[in-house]
Motif scaffolding. Structure first.
Motif, PDB file in Angstrom:
ATOM      1  N   ALA A 109      74.951  95.172  88.370  1.00  0.00           N
ATOM      2  CA  ALA A 109      75.805  95.092  89.557  1.00  0.00           C
ATOM      3  C   ALA A 109      74.981  94.814  90.808  1.00  0.00           C
ATOM      4  CB  ALA A 109      76.599  96.391  89.721  1.00  0.00           C
ATOM      5  N   VAL A 110      73.789  95.385  90.875  1.00  0.00           N
ATOM      6  CA  VAL A 110      72.921  95.178  92.040  1.00  0.00           C
ATOM      7  C   VAL A 110      72.410  93.742  92.067  1.00  0.00           C
ATOM      8  CG1 VAL A 110      70.917  96.060  93.269  1.00  0.00           C
ATOM      9  CG2 VAL A 110      72.296  97.613  91.898  1.00  0.00           C
ATOM     10  N   ALA A 111      72.087  93.199  90.895  1.00  0.00           N
ATOM     11  CA  ALA A 111      71.672  91.800  90.825  1.00  0.00           C
ATOM     12  C   ALA A 111      72.802  90.880  91.299  1.00  0.00           C
ATOM     13  CB  ALA A 111      71.257  91.448  89.401  1.00  0.00           C
ATOM     14  N   PHE A 112      74.024  91.200  90.904  1.00  0.00           N
ATOM     15  CA  PHE A 112      75.182  90.442  91.365  1.00  0.00           C
ATOM     16  C   PHE A 112      75.308  90.520  92.885  1.00  0.00           C
ATOM     17  CE2 PHE A 112      79.825  90.635  92.342  1.00  0.00           C
ATOM     18  CZ  PHE A 112      80.126  89.311  92.083  1.00  0.00           C
ATOM     19  N   GLY A 113      75.106  91.714  93.439  1.00  0.00           N
ATOM     20  CA  GLY A 113      75.151  91.876  94.889  1.00  0.00           C
ATOM     21  C   GLY A 113      74.095  91.063  95.611  1.00  0.00           C
ATOM     22  N   THR A 114      72.940  90.915  94.985  1.00  0.00           N
ATOM     23  CA  THR A 114      71.881  90.102  95.573  1.00  0.00           C
ATOM     24  C   THR A 114      72.327  88.656  95.745  1.00  0.00           C
ATOM     25  OG1 THR A 114      70.138  91.501  94.643  1.00  0.00           O
ATOM     26  CG2 THR A 114      69.521  89.264  95.251  1.00  0.00           C
ATOM     27  N   TRP A 115      73.018  88.112  94.732  1.00  0.00           N
ATOM     28  CA  TRP A 115      73.489  86.727  94.832  1.00  0.00           C
ATOM     29  C   TRP A 115      74.582  86.580  95.880  1.00  0.00           C
ATOM     30  CZ3 TRP A 115      70.141  83.530  93.441  1.00  0.00           C
ATOM     31  CH2 TRP A 115      69.344  83.737  92.317  1.00  0.00           C
ATOM     32  N   ILE A 116      75.384  87.632  96.071  1.00  0.00           N
ATOM     33  CA  ILE A 116      76.347  87.603  97.174  1.00  0.00           C
ATOM     34  C   ILE A 116      75.602  87.524  98.499  1.00  0.00           C
ATOM     35  CG2 ILE A 116      78.101  88.915  98.423  1.00  0.00           C
ATOM     36  CD1 ILE A 116      79.034  90.043  95.764  1.00  0.00           C
ATOM     37  N   GLY A 117      74.574  88.348  98.637  1.00  0.00           N
ATOM     38  CA  GLY A 117      73.801  88.361  99.876  1.00  0.00           C
ATOM     39  C   GLY A 117      73.131  87.042 100.182  1.00  0.00           C
ATOM     40  N   LEU A 118      72.693  86.333  99.153  1.00  0.00           N
ATOM     41  CA  LEU A 118      71.973  85.076  99.355  1.00  0.00           C
ATOM     42  C   LEU A 118      72.885  83.864  99.471  1.00  0.00           C
ATOM     43  CD1 LEU A 118      68.978  85.480  96.865  1.00  0.00           C
ATOM     44  CD2 LEU A 118      68.860  85.487  99.368  1.00  0.00           C
ATOM     45  N   THR A 119      73.983  83.853  98.704  1.00  0.00           N
ATOM     46  CA  THR A 119      74.787  82.627  98.616  1.00  0.00           C
ATOM     47  C   THR A 119      76.283  82.854  98.794  1.00  0.00           C
ATOM     48  OG1 THR A 119      75.183  82.740  96.217  1.00  0.00           O
ATOM     49  CG2 THR A 119      73.096  81.758  96.931  1.00  0.00           C
ATOM     50  N   LEU A 120      76.682  84.067  99.177  1.00  0.00           N
ATOM     51  CA  LEU A 120      78.098  84.435  99.231  1.00  0.00           C
ATOM     52  C   LEU A 120      78.712  84.210  97.846  1.00  0.00           C
ATOM     53  CD1 LEU A 120      78.953  83.073 102.790  1.00  0.00           C
ATOM     54  CD2 LEU A 120      78.298  85.397 102.114  1.00  0.00           C
ATOM     55  N   TRP A 121      79.611  83.258  97.694  1.00  0.00           N
ATOM     56  CA  TRP A 121      80.276  83.069  96.400  1.00  0.00           C
ATOM     57  C   TRP A 121      79.610  82.023  95.518  1.00  0.00           C
ATOM     58  CZ3 TRP A 121      81.766  78.082  95.523  1.00  0.00           C
ATOM     59  CH2 TRP A 121      81.839  77.250  96.638  1.00  0.00           C
ATOM     60  N   LYS A 122      78.700  81.198  96.078  1.00  0.00           N
ATOM     61  CA  LYS A 122      78.228  80.001  95.376  1.00  0.00           C
ATOM     62  C   LYS A 122      77.538  80.301  94.048  1.00  0.00           C
ATOM     63  CE  LYS A 122      77.772  77.086  99.472  1.00  0.00           C
ATOM     64  NZ  LYS A 122      76.836  76.351 100.344  1.00  0.00           N
ATOM     65  N   LEU A 123      76.711  81.337  94.009  1.00  0.00           N
ATOM     66  CA  LEU A 123      76.068  81.707  92.751  1.00  0.00           C
ATOM     67  C   LEU A 123      76.563  83.037  92.208  1.00  0.00           C
ATOM     68  CD1 LEU A 123      72.371  80.571  93.343  1.00  0.00           C
ATOM     69  CD2 LEU A 123      74.108  79.482  91.925  1.00  0.00           C
ATOM     70  N   SER A 124      77.170  83.848  93.061  1.00  0.00           N
ATOM     71  CA  SER A 124      77.642  85.147  92.590  1.00  0.00           C
ATOM     72  C   SER A 124      78.830  85.003  91.637  1.00  0.00           C
ATOM     73  CB  SER A 124      78.021  86.049  93.775  1.00  0.00           C
ATOM     74  OG  SER A 124      79.017  85.442  94.580  1.00  0.00           O
ATOM     75  N   LEU A 125      79.783  84.130  91.991  1.00  0.00           N
ATOM     76  CA  LEU A 125      80.931  83.942  91.101  1.00  0.00           C
ATOM     77  C   LEU A 125      80.532  83.322  89.755  1.00  0.00           C
ATOM     78  CD1 LEU A 125      83.919  82.903  93.395  1.00  0.00           C
ATOM     79  CD2 LEU A 125      83.470  85.097  92.297  1.00  0.00           C
ATOM     80  N   PRO A 126      79.706  82.257  89.749  1.00  0.00           N
ATOM     81  CA  PRO A 126      79.244  81.777  88.445  1.00  0.00           C
ATOM     82  C   PRO A 126      78.517  82.848  87.644  1.00  0.00           C
ATOM     83  CG  PRO A 126      78.800  80.130  90.121  1.00  0.00           C
ATOM     84  CD  PRO A 126      79.291  81.354  90.836  1.00  0.00           C
ATOM     85  N   ALA A 127      77.691  83.655  88.316  1.00  0.00           N
ATOM     86  CA  ALA A 127      76.970  84.719  87.605  1.00  0.00           C
ATOM     87  C   ALA A 127      77.941  85.703  86.969  1.00  0.00           C
ATOM     88  CB  ALA A 127      76.025  85.445  88.565  1.00  0.00           C
ATOM     89  N   LEU A 128      78.976  86.088  87.714  1.00  0.00           N
ATOM     90  CA  LEU A 128      79.966  87.023  87.183  1.00  0.00           C
ATOM     91  C   LEU A 128      80.681  86.438  85.976  1.00  0.00           C
ATOM     92  CD1 LEU A 128      81.704  89.604  87.362  1.00  0.00           C
ATOM     93  CD2 LEU A 128      83.155  88.385  89.006  1.00  0.00           C
ATOM     94  N   PHE A 129      81.161  85.202  86.103  1.00  0.00           N
ATOM     95  CA  PHE A 129      81.890  84.583  84.999  1.00  0.00           C
ATOM     96  C   PHE A 129      80.999  84.368  83.780  1.00  0.00           C
ATOM     97  CE2 PHE A 129      84.838  82.944  88.423  1.00  0.00           C
ATOM     98  CZ  PHE A 129      85.897  83.763  88.041  1.00  0.00           C
ATOM     99  N   LEU A 130      79.733  84.041  84.006  1.00  0.00           N
ATOM    100  CA  LEU A 130      78.819  83.821  82.885  1.00  0.00           C
ATOM    101  C   LEU A 130      78.584  85.101  82.097  1.00  0.00           C
ATOM    102  CD1 LEU A 130      76.235  81.439  84.566  1.00  0.00           C
ATOM    103  CD2 LEU A 130      77.771  80.872  82.673  1.00  0.00           C
ATOM    104  N   VAL A 131      78.419  86.218  82.800  1.00  0.00           N
ATOM    105  CA  VAL A 131      78.243  87.500  82.093  1.00  0.00           C
ATOM    106  C   VAL A 131      79.498  87.833  81.288  1.00  0.00           C
ATOM    107  CG1 VAL A 131      77.982  89.995  82.397  1.00  0.00           C
ATOM    108  CG2 VAL A 131      76.533  88.427  83.690  1.00  0.00           C
ATOM    109  N   LEU A 132      80.651  87.655  81.893  1.00  0.00           N
ATOM    110  CA  LEU A 132      81.906  87.951  81.188  1.00  0.00           C
ATOM    111  C   LEU A 132      82.084  87.042  79.974  1.00  0.00           C
ATOM    112  CD1 LEU A 132      84.314  88.461  84.238  1.00  0.00           C
ATOM    113  CD2 LEU A 132      83.267  90.233  82.808  1.00  0.00           C
ATOM    114  N   ILE A 133      81.759  85.772  80.131  1.00  0.00           N
ATOM    115  CA  ILE A 133      81.916  84.825  79.028  1.00  0.00           C
ATOM    116  C   ILE A 133      80.964  85.153  77.886  1.00  0.00           C
ATOM    117  CG2 ILE A 133      81.555  82.414  78.347  1.00  0.00           C
ATOM    118  CD1 ILE A 133      82.611  81.672  81.186  1.00  0.00           C
TER     119      ILE A 133
END
Length: 199
Positions: A109-133
């Motif tokens: 979850a913290v790693a996901f938060g890091t991508w939000i901090g760096l890119t807002l949704w651009k890499l955080s959303l793909p990261a979330l969907f990739l883990v779920l997939i």
């Protein structure tokens, strides 16, 4: 103006706060580490404290990385090595929290938060969907996380090939790989619904 070192220490401190342990203890008088696999993370906070406590723990675990990283990146304008260290600090702090005798959580979850901090949704959303997939495909969580990270690298290289993002990704691979090392010793298999489809 705070120096990069102070921002690194602030991000490290924020990441090290064991919110997923504190909230169930405070509101449900339960120890998160007594549930599931014993990991002091948000998944076991749901088990220990119920859905509301678990959701609060999850959101705060994400925020304790997104807030300092995002502020340093967008407001302070840090780039290069200082930003790499700042962006890695919350994940490192969560994974090896001094509040838990350096036995922290798996830091997803913290790693996901890091991508939000760096890119807002651009890499955080793909990261979330990739883990779920990948969790839907592979039956070992550690392998699902690693495969999600490998796929995320492809997205970074094709879409946002900044050295900063690649370096932060590499740091996350090392930390999350270490935290999931027990899972990675297991042989992964396709989920039953996929295995039946291949017969």
């Amino acid at each position: 103006m705070p120096t990069p070192l102070l921002w690194f220490l602030l991000a490290l401190f924020c990441g090290s706060l064991p919110i997923s342990v504190w909230l169930p203890r405070l509101f449900a008088r339960q120890d998160t580490r007594a549930f599931g696999d014993g990991n002091p993370g948000a998944t076991n906070a749901f088990r220990a404290g119920g859905p509301l406590v678990g959701l609060a723990a999850l959101l705060l675990d994400v925020s304790k990385a997104a807030a300092p990283v995002g502020w340093a990146y967008f407001n302070m304008g840090y780039r290069g090595w200082p930003m790499i260290l700042i962006a890695t600090a919350p994940v490192l702090g969560h994974a090896f929290s001094p509040f838990l005798r350096f036995q922290g959580g798996k830091a997803l979850a913290v790693a996901f938060g890091t991508w939000i901090g760096l890119t807002l949704w651009k890499l955080s959303l793909p990261a979330l969907f990739l883990v779920l997939i990948w969790r839907r495909i592979i039956d070992v969580d550690g392998w699902a996380v690693m495969l999600a990270l490998v796929t995320l690298l492809v997205i970074i290289l094709l879409w946002l090939p900044e050295p900063l993002f690649i370096a932060v990704w590499a740091g996350q691979v090392l930390i999350l790989g270490w935290k999931h090392r027990d899972d990675l010793r297991q042989k992964p298999h396709l989920r039953p619904w996929l295995a039946r489809g291949n017969r």
